[in-house]
Design a protein around this motif. Structure first.
Motif, PDB file in Angstrom:
ATOM      1  N   LYS A  34       0.819  -1.212   0.000  1.00 26.92           N
ATOM      2  CA  LYS A  34       0.000   0.000   0.000  1.00 26.92           C
ATOM      3  C   LYS A  34       0.854   1.264   0.000  1.00 26.92           C
ATOM      4  O   LYS A  34       0.473   2.278  -0.579  1.00 26.92           O
ATOM      5  CB  LYS A  34      -0.929   0.007   1.220  1.00 26.92           C
ATOM      6  CG  LYS A  34      -1.963  -1.108   1.197  1.00 26.92           C
ATOM      7  CD  LYS A  34      -2.931  -1.021   2.351  1.00 26.92           C
ATOM      8  CE  LYS A  34      -2.304  -1.319   3.703  1.00 26.92           C
ATOM      9  NZ  LYS A  34      -1.820  -2.707   3.842  1.00 26.92           N
ATOM     10  N   THR A  35       2.037   1.178   0.654  1.00 22.18           N
ATOM     11  CA  THR A  35       2.879   2.363   0.756  1.00 22.18           C
ATOM     12  C   THR A  35       3.221   2.931  -0.614  1.00 22.18           C
ATOM     13  O   THR A  35       3.168   4.140  -0.835  1.00 22.18           O
ATOM     14  CB  THR A  35       4.195   2.029   1.502  1.00 22.18           C
ATOM     15  OG1 THR A  35       3.869   1.215   2.625  1.00 22.18           O
ATOM     16  CG2 THR A  35       4.911   3.261   1.942  1.00 22.18           C
ATOM     17  N   LEU A  36       3.549   2.045  -1.519  1.00 23.36           N
ATOM     18  CA  LEU A  36       3.937   2.488  -2.849  1.00 23.36           C
ATOM     19  C   LEU A  36       2.783   3.202  -3.561  1.00 23.36           C
ATOM     20  O   LEU A  36       2.978   4.201  -4.266  1.00 23.36           O
ATOM     21  CB  LEU A  36       4.390   1.270  -3.661  1.00 23.36           C
ATOM     22  CG  LEU A  36       5.263   1.564  -4.873  1.00 23.36           C
ATOM     23  CD1 LEU A  36       6.506   2.343  -4.471  1.00 23.36           C
ATOM     24  CD2 LEU A  36       5.651   0.264  -5.555  1.00 23.36           C
TER      25      LEU A  36
ATOM     26  N   GLN B 134       8.873   4.755  10.424  1.00 23.25           N
ATOM     27  CA  GLN B 134       9.182   3.775   9.392  1.00 23.25           C
ATOM     28  C   GLN B 134       8.745   4.270   8.017  1.00 23.25           C
ATOM     29  O   GLN B 134       9.475   4.115   7.043  1.00 23.25           O
ATOM     30  CB  GLN B 134       8.497   2.457   9.723  1.00 23.25           C
ATOM     31  CG  GLN B 134       9.131   1.310   8.977  1.00 23.25           C
ATOM     32  CD  GLN B 134       8.468  -0.014   9.301  1.00 23.25           C
ATOM     33  OE1 GLN B 134       7.784  -0.148  10.307  1.00 23.25           O
ATOM     34  NE2 GLN B 134       8.670  -0.974   8.437  1.00 23.25           N
ATOM     35  N   HIS B 135       7.576   4.872   7.951  1.00 17.55           N
ATOM     36  CA  HIS B 135       7.125   5.455   6.686  1.00 17.55           C
ATOM     37  C   HIS B 135       8.113   6.509   6.201  1.00 17.55           C
ATOM     38  O   HIS B 135       8.450   6.580   5.025  1.00 17.55           O
ATOM     39  CB  HIS B 135       5.761   6.129   6.857  1.00 17.55           C
ATOM     40  CG  HIS B 135       4.605   5.195   6.680  1.00 17.55           C
ATOM     41  ND1 HIS B 135       4.561   4.257   5.683  1.00 17.55           N
ATOM     42  CD2 HIS B 135       3.443   5.077   7.361  1.00 17.55           C
ATOM     43  CE1 HIS B 135       3.421   3.590   5.776  1.00 17.55           C
ATOM     44  NE2 HIS B 135       2.734   4.062   6.791  1.00 17.55           N
ATOM     45  N   TYR B 136       8.560   7.315   7.153  1.00 15.53           N
ATOM     46  CA  TYR B 136       9.475   8.394   6.783  1.00 15.53           C
ATOM     47  C   TYR B 136      10.749   7.820   6.162  1.00 15.53           C
ATOM     48  O   TYR B 136      11.183   8.238   5.087  1.00 15.53           O
ATOM     49  CB  TYR B 136       9.800   9.250   8.005  1.00 15.53           C
ATOM     50  CG  TYR B 136      10.797  10.341   7.706  1.00 15.53           C
ATOM     51  CD1 TYR B 136      10.421  11.456   6.961  1.00 15.53           C
ATOM     52  CD2 TYR B 136      12.121  10.243   8.138  1.00 15.53           C
ATOM     53  CE1 TYR B 136      11.324  12.453   6.658  1.00 15.53           C
ATOM     54  CE2 TYR B 136      13.040  11.232   7.840  1.00 15.53           C
ATOM     55  CZ  TYR B 136      12.647  12.338   7.103  1.00 15.53           C
ATOM     56  OH  TYR B 136      13.542  13.311   6.785  1.00 15.53           O
TER      57      TYR B 136
ATOM     58  N   ILE C 237      -4.233   8.433   5.134  1.00 11.61           N
ATOM     59  CA  ILE C 237      -4.396   8.006   6.519  1.00 11.61           C
ATOM     60  C   ILE C 237      -4.127   6.512   6.582  1.00 11.61           C
ATOM     61  O   ILE C 237      -4.802   5.723   5.938  1.00 11.61           O
ATOM     62  CB  ILE C 237      -5.820   8.335   6.999  1.00 11.61           C
ATOM     63  CG1 ILE C 237      -6.003   9.850   6.998  1.00 11.61           C
ATOM     64  CG2 ILE C 237      -6.069   7.772   8.385  1.00 11.61           C
ATOM     65  CD1 ILE C 237      -7.419  10.288   6.878  1.00 11.61           C
ATOM     66  N   ASP C 238      -3.103   6.132   7.361  1.00 14.80           N
ATOM     67  CA  ASP C 238      -2.702   4.732   7.394  1.00 14.80           C
ATOM     68  C   ASP C 238      -3.210   4.067   8.669  1.00 14.80           C
ATOM     69  O   ASP C 238      -2.972   4.561   9.774  1.00 14.80           O
ATOM     70  CB  ASP C 238      -1.167   4.641   7.327  1.00 14.80           C
ATOM     71  CG  ASP C 238      -0.705   3.226   7.000  1.00 14.80           C
ATOM     72  OD1 ASP C 238      -1.490   2.460   6.402  1.00 14.80           O
ATOM     73  OD2 ASP C 238       0.445   2.893   7.329  1.00 14.80           O
ATOM     74  N   GLU C 239      -3.906   2.962   8.521  1.00 18.08           N
ATOM     75  CA  GLU C 239      -4.289   2.133   9.666  1.00 18.08           C
ATOM     76  C   GLU C 239      -5.020   2.869  10.769  1.00 18.08           C
ATOM     77  O   GLU C 239      -4.698   2.717  11.943  1.00 18.08           O
ATOM     78  CB  GLU C 239      -3.030   1.508  10.266  1.00 18.08           C
ATOM     79  CG  GLU C 239      -2.454   0.394   9.444  1.00 18.08           C
ATOM     80  CD  GLU C 239      -3.429  -0.745   9.210  1.00 18.08           C
ATOM     81  OE1 GLU C 239      -4.290  -0.973  10.059  1.00 18.08           O
ATOM     82  OE2 GLU C 239      -3.337  -1.378   8.160  1.00 18.08           O
TER      83      GLU C 239
HETATM   84 MG    MG Z   1       1.674  -0.332   5.660  1.00 19.71          MG
END
Ligand code: MG
Ligand code: ADP
Length: 702
Positions: free
Chosen positions: A305-307, A335-337, A399-401
């Motif tokens: 999903k990040t990509l 971690q996203h950063y 918006i993640d999770e």
């Molecule tokens: Mg994720």
């Protein structure tokens, strides 16, 4: 006036004085006729059949007997005083007992006379008795009036004190229902819907649900009322969606520019999966439409999903807009950063991290760069929607999770941009389809249903405590192969102390099995400071320790490809979605990964089903369906708002099919007549408004 019947206060019913009205209001929320009528029966009992005394068993919720009273005796003293009747039918005798009102009953009842009694058998010592049964003279009972489907109503102690046990409520209901006809209860569904779905008219359904004439009519009444309830929910959500799509303007991302193309053509670390491509396209179409995007992206852990988020943000930049990603925890934001900074490093795009740990100085700089528009991507926690944070031109919020990111929070974000920013909500907690339709029914949804290539499905097995030696042996083998292992313990607030001891003991036992210095073991739990946690974590990340003993703190955000074994201790104490999330922590590298569920030998039926489901499948959606069946919708993650639905008759678990039909029906109508302005649909518009008046305000629910 037709609607005035339903809006009549219950005080207008015969026998309802101020006190009884009060208890109906406080205990059941029944103020008006309409409220009483929607206090639906929770089951029905057959009053047309008789049982015999000799066949009574504990499984029978109710029995109806026909026989004579042989003797009547008042026994006991003072408060223990009671009336005992010996009741005989052709097969044997049973005691009937009255505690309250026993004097009155003693006067009323006659021996050697035939009665019909109805009640709940309870085992008293080794014999059954019936306490406070309904009792009528056999000669005065017209069996034709007895229903095979007599309604049973929920009651409470306070209600019973005022004469409203199930029987009392039924009498009240009888009085009210006798006043129902075509004119007193107005239809609220259109002729078209009634005929398309073969629905019973509302007034008839209201009669039949309380006093069914046959099983078939009961089924039809139930179906009609469930359909109506679910239909209006869908109609409301889909109209909300329609209003968003058609009337809320959105930043127009009209072009695919250099940023997107450069990254896509030169820096994409791997080929997108088909599902990723499809979803990116859906998002692009939305964001180019000129209206605000409200999209839910569902995709299992590790589906990439990040990509998708990154590509969407590049589109924003191409069109002159900023974006942000909001994560539920600092670890995850971090971690996203790191991931995104690395992905975008060749692109020269300015990105930053904002969390609760950001210093004032960092914030100052960041605020300035945001307002000047220099900063293109901001990643962070909830701190992001703090009022102080101002964007030059925010175009997209990811918006993640965050399941609880409701209508209200979304509304808050609208004010962050000159035009409402597009919103993409990502979740790895698969929500069963019918639930998603109800809880996120005003959002569009995309699903990534394909894993990146080369992933080996995680092998899951279930072991009992007695097989622990085998598990230890397997762990040793895997460590020899150079892999790392998680061992997770439950830690639940209610039993925290004991759980903590178990974790410590587990850790000590492992040290005996895997002695230093050959082996090293990390331990992470909630009692450590963040520095200690970080230190232990880093040792594992660097491969200095082979085993990580932890509580569920590792659930979110950890990505260690070399960790390929997940041992879950006391697995029966975890819910299915949690087990699935934990398992998702492994299987991230090239090696075959394993998940081992350890449980005690004795398992309840539900626990057994959970273990079997985990062993059988890795499909998050399938798991969520089982979870839904086991737990009911109230407990499913992502649906904590279920209370606001306040469903009177429909059941989100069992009525999935009706939800689907109701949604399709609502969609079809809105496609033709979005404003519900056509003559034939006016009735629906009215019904929607009527429901609004009596329903909770969704916008206030976060
Ligand atoms: Mg994720
Ligand atoms: P999640 O959906 O759980 O957020 P991530 O976006 O973190 O998943 O992706 C999981 C892993 O899969 C990451 O290491 C990512 O780099 C990798 N990945 C994502 N898309 C692909 C792809 N198309 N091909 C190969 N690997 C991919």
């Amino acid at each position: 006036m037709a609607s005035s019947f339903l809006d009549t206060p219950i005080e207008y019913l015969k026998g309802i004085g101020p006190q009884r009205a009060e208890v109906l209001k406080s205990e059941l929320g029944v103020f008006l006729f309409r409220d009483l009528l929607t206090h639906y029966p929770f089951r029905y009992v057959d009053r047309t059949k008789f049982q015999s005394v000799s066949e009574i068993s504990e499984e029978m919720p109710y029995v109806q007997l026909r026989g004579v009273i042989e003797s009547l005796t008042t026994v006991g003293v003072k408060r223990g005083q009671r009336l005992v009747a010996i009741f005989r039918d052709g097969s044997g005798t049973i005691e009937l007992v009255w505690f309250q009102g026993h004097k009155w009953m003693a006067d009323k009842l006659k021996t050697q006379t035939e009665y019909i009694v109805f009640g709940k058998p309870t085992l008293f010592g080794r014999k059954f008795n019936l306490a406070h049964p309904e009792i009528e003279l056999a000669s005065s009972v017209d069996m034709n009036l007895k229903s095979a489907f007599q309604s049973v109503y929920h009651s409470t102690e306070k209600l019973k004190g005022k004469g409203f046990d199930s029987e009392g409520l039924r009498r009240l209901m009888r009085q009210l229902v006798s006043q129902i006809n075509q004119n007193s209860i107005e239809e609220n569904l259109s002729d078209e819907i009634l005929s398309d779905f073969k629905l019973m008219p509302k007034w008839e359904a209201m009669k039949q649900i309380h006093f069914p004439d046959s099983n078939l009519l009961l089924q039809k009444a139930e179906y009609r009322l469930k359909f109506e309830e679910l239909f209006f929910i869908q109609l409301k959500l889909l109209r909300l969606h329609h209003i968003n799509v058609k009337t809320v303007p959105g930043a127009v991302f009209s072009k695919v520019g250099d940023c997107f193309n450069d990254f896509y053509n030169k820096h994409l670390p791997f080929q997108l999966t088909g599902a990723q491509k499809r979803v990116v396209k859906e998002i692009r179409t939305d964001m180019g439409s000129g209206h605000q995007m409200n999209r839910l992206l569902q995709g299992d852990v590790g589906s990439g999903k990040t990509l998708v988020a990154v590509l969407s943000m590049l589109l924003a930049i191409d069109n002159g807009f900023q974006s942000c990603i909001m994560a539920p925890t600092e670890i995850l934001a971090n971690q996203h950063y790191v991931t995104i900074a690395e992905l975008l490093s060749p692109m020269g795009i300015k990105i930053a991290l904002l969390t609760g740990s950001s210093t004032t100085k960092e914030r100052k700089k960041l605020h300035a760069e945001l307002e000047s528009g220099e900063l293109k991507i901001l990643i962070g926690t909830h701190a992001l929607i703090e009022d102080k944070v101002k964007f030059a031109n925010l175009g997209l919020v990811v918006i993640d999770e965050q399941h609880r990111f409701g209508v209200a929070q979304r509304a808050k974000l609208r004010d962050k941009g000159k035009v409402p920013p597009h919103i993409l909500i990502m979740t790895a907690t698969p929500i069963p389809r019918t639930l998603a339709m109800t809880f996120y029914g005003d959002l569009d949804t995309s699903v990534i249903d394909e894993m990146p290539p080369g992933r080996k499905p995680i092998r899951t097995s279930h072991y009992m405590e007695t097989q622990r030696l085998r598990v230890i042996g397997f762990m040793r083998e895997q460590i020899e192969l150079g892999r790392q292992i998680y061992v997770v313990y439950p830690l639940i607030k209610e039993s925290e102390k004991l759980d903590f001891q178990n974790l410590q003991k587990g850790h000590d036992d492992l040290i005996k099995e895997f002695p230093q210095p050959k082996y090293q073991i990390s331990i992470v739990h909630g009692k450590l400071t963040s520095e200690q946690k970080d230190f232990e974590m880093q040792r594992f990340v660097r491969g200095e320790t082979q085993i990580m003993v932890a509580t569920t703190v590792i659930e979110v955000g950890v990505n260690i490809p070399n960790a390929s074994v997940m041992v879950i201790e006391s697995a029966e104490r975890f819910g299915l979605s949690q087990l699935h999330q934990l398992r998702g922590r492994v299987g991230r590298g090239a090696e075959q990964s394993y998940c081992i569920l350890m449980t005690s030998y004795k398992l309840g039926a539900d626990s057994r089903t959970r273990m079997e489901t985990m062993v059988r499948t890795t499909d998050g959606f399938e798991i969520s369906e089982v979870d839904l069946k086991l737990r009911g919708p109230g407990d499913i993650e992502g649906t904590q708002q279920s209370g606001v639905l306040d469903l009177k008759i429909a059941d989100l678990v069992r009525d999935g099919q009706i939800i689907q039909l109701a949604r399709t029906a609502a969609q079809t109508i809105l496609n033709e007549d979005a404003d519900l302005a056509l003559e034939k649909n006016k009735i629906l518009h009215k019904g929607l408004i009527q429901r609004e008046k009596t329903r909770p305000d969704w916008a206030k629910v976060g």
